[in-house]
Design a protein around this motif. Structure first.
Motif, PDB file in Angstrom:
ATOM      1  N   ASP A  79       0.847  -1.187   0.000  1.00 23.92           N
ATOM      2  CA  ASP A  79       0.000   0.000   0.000  1.00 23.92           C
ATOM      3  C   ASP A  79       0.886   1.242   0.000  1.00 23.92           C
ATOM      4  O   ASP A  79       1.390   1.666   1.049  1.00 23.92           O
ATOM      5  N   LEU A  80       1.083   1.819  -1.168  1.00 24.23           N
ATOM      6  CA  LEU A  80       1.978   2.961  -1.299  1.00 24.23           C
ATOM      7  C   LEU A  80       1.460   4.175  -0.533  1.00 24.23           C
ATOM      8  O   LEU A  80       2.230   4.866   0.125  1.00 24.23           O
ATOM      9  N   GLN A 102       6.177  11.627  -7.328  1.00 23.24           N
ATOM     10  CA  GLN A 102       5.272  10.484  -7.438  1.00 23.24           C
ATOM     11  C   GLN A 102       4.949  10.273  -8.911  1.00 23.24           C
ATOM     12  O   GLN A 102       4.750  11.240  -9.643  1.00 23.24           O
ATOM     13  N   HIS A 103       4.925   9.009  -9.322  1.00 28.10           N
ATOM     14  CA  HIS A 103       4.635   8.646 -10.704  1.00 28.10           C
ATOM     15  C   HIS A 103       3.707   7.440 -10.708  1.00 28.10           C
ATOM     16  O   HIS A 103       3.724   6.631  -9.785  1.00 28.10           O
ATOM     17  N   SER A 104       2.936   7.300 -11.760  1.00 31.11           N
ATOM     18  CA  SER A 104       2.066   6.130 -11.920  1.00 31.11           C
ATOM     19  C   SER A 104       2.210   5.562 -13.325  1.00 31.11           C
ATOM     20  O   SER A 104       1.295   5.625 -14.139  1.00 31.11           O
ATOM     21  N   PRO A 105       3.373   4.973 -13.628  1.00 31.08           N
ATOM     22  CA  PRO A 105       3.533   4.339 -14.933  1.00 31.08           C
ATOM     23  C   PRO A 105       2.713   3.053 -14.996  1.00 31.08           C
ATOM     24  O   PRO A 105       2.146   2.611 -13.994  1.00 31.08           O
ATOM     25  N   GLN A 106       2.680   2.438 -16.154  1.00 37.00           N
ATOM     26  CA  GLN A 106       1.933   1.193 -16.348  1.00 37.00           C
ATOM     27  C   GLN A 106       2.371   0.105 -15.371  1.00 37.00           C
ATOM     28  O   GLN A 106       1.582  -0.740 -14.962  1.00 37.00           O
ATOM     29  N   SER A 107       3.631   0.147 -14.952  1.00 38.80           N
ATOM     30  CA  SER A 107       4.171  -0.886 -14.073  1.00 38.80           C
ATOM     31  C   SER A 107       3.755  -0.732 -12.612  1.00 38.80           C
ATOM     32  O   SER A 107       4.049  -1.586 -11.793  1.00 38.80           O
ATOM     33  N   GLY A 108       3.059   0.351 -12.267  1.00 38.48           N
ATOM     34  CA  GLY A 108       2.586   0.549 -10.898  1.00 38.48           C
ATOM     35  C   GLY A 108       2.907   1.935 -10.375  1.00 38.48           C
ATOM     36  O   GLY A 108       3.428   2.781 -11.083  1.00 38.48           O
ATOM     37  N   LYS A 109       2.589   2.169  -9.118  1.00 35.05           N
ATOM     38  CA  LYS A 109       2.848   3.464  -8.494  1.00 35.05           C
ATOM     39  C   LYS A 109       4.275   3.507  -7.953  1.00 35.05           C
ATOM     40  O   LYS A 109       4.784   2.521  -7.437  1.00 35.05           O
ATOM     41  N   LEU A 110       4.902   4.681  -8.051  1.00 38.55           N
ATOM     42  CA  LEU A 110       6.279   4.865  -7.619  1.00 38.55           C
ATOM     43  C   LEU A 110       6.411   6.210  -6.934  1.00 38.55           C
ATOM     44  O   LEU A 110       5.824   7.203  -7.379  1.00 38.55           O
ATOM     45  N   ALA A 111       7.190   6.258  -5.864  1.00 38.63           N
ATOM     46  CA  ALA A 111       7.482   7.518  -5.192  1.00 38.63           C
ATOM     47  C   ALA A 111       8.972   7.578  -4.862  1.00 38.63           C
ATOM     48  O   ALA A 111       9.569   6.580  -4.462  1.00 38.63           O
ATOM     49  N   ALA A 118      13.509   4.925  -3.151  1.00 38.91           N
ATOM     50  CA  ALA A 118      12.386   4.751  -4.075  1.00 38.91           C
ATOM     51  C   ALA A 118      11.472   3.683  -3.504  1.00 38.91           C
ATOM     52  O   ALA A 118      11.924   2.614  -3.096  1.00 38.91           O
ATOM     53  N   ILE A 119      10.174   3.995  -3.463  1.00 45.02           N
ATOM     54  CA  ILE A 119       9.180   3.059  -2.937  1.00 45.02           C
ATOM     55  C   ILE A 119       8.163   2.810  -4.031  1.00 45.02           C
ATOM     56  O   ILE A 119       7.702   3.750  -4.677  1.00 45.02           O
ATOM     57  N   ARG A 120       7.820   1.553  -4.249  1.00 46.47           N
ATOM     58  CA  ARG A 120       6.886   1.248  -5.331  1.00 46.47           C
ATOM     59  C   ARG A 120       5.834   0.254  -4.899  1.00 46.47           C
ATOM     60  O   ARG A 120       6.043  -0.556  -4.006  1.00 46.47           O
ATOM     61  N   ASN A 121       4.705   0.376  -5.542  1.00 44.43           N
ATOM     62  CA  ASN A 121       3.614  -0.597  -5.422  1.00 44.43           C
ATOM     63  C   ASN A 121       3.402  -1.116  -6.836  1.00 44.43           C
ATOM     64  O   ASN A 121       2.761  -0.461  -7.652  1.00 44.43           O
ATOM     65  N   PRO A 122       3.983  -2.273  -7.170  1.00 47.66           N
ATOM     66  CA  PRO A 122       3.919  -2.749  -8.545  1.00 47.66           C
ATOM     67  C   PRO A 122       2.514  -3.145  -8.969  1.00 47.66           C
ATOM     68  O   PRO A 122       1.735  -3.656  -8.171  1.00 47.66           O
ATOM     69  N   ALA A 123       2.206  -2.870 -10.213  1.00 44.92           N
ATOM     70  CA  ALA A 123       0.945  -3.313 -10.783  1.00 44.92           C
ATOM     71  C   ALA A 123       0.987  -4.818 -10.987  1.00 44.92           C
ATOM     72  O   ALA A 123       2.060  -5.427 -11.053  1.00 44.92           O
TER      73      ALA A 123
END
Length: 100
Positions: free
Chosen positions: A53-54, A71-80, A91-96
């Motif tokens: 849970d990002l 903060q970014h939301s590329p196709q691969s998931g959310k990233l901060a 870098a913290i990510r919540n992968p799609a």
């Protein structure tokens, strides 16, 4: 990963990621072999820490004295991209689904 003050970094990372960090800086509740050591704050944004849970994690970053830089939301998931309470960048990510 280097941090200026291990004693100040421990509560930050324990709160943000739920890590258990021993007196030597070793993260004991993961199989990653990750450890924290005292040194100059570093830019570790190329090492992604995945979370379920990002939004919840980012709330913990801020409440623990850190800062959200991007903060970014590329196709691969959310990233901060964040700065911890001592200046180390992470870098913290919540992968799609499919990008775990």
């Amino acid at each position: 990963m280097t941090v200026p003050d291990l004693g100040a970094a421990k509560p930050f990372y324990e709160t943000v990621f739920g890590w258990e960090i021993d007196e030597h800086g070793l993260v004991t509740n993961t199989s990653s072999g990750l450890s924290l050591s005292e040194g100059t704050a570093m830019d570790a944004r190329t090492a992604y820490f995945s979370v379920a849970d990002l939004d919840e994690c980012l709330s913990s970053v801020v409440s623990s004295g850190g800062e959200i830089l991007e903060q970014h939301s590329p196709q691969s998931g959310k990233l901060a991209i964040c700065r911890d309470n001592q200046g180390t960048i992470i870098a913290i990510r919540n992968p799609a689904q499919g990008f775990e």
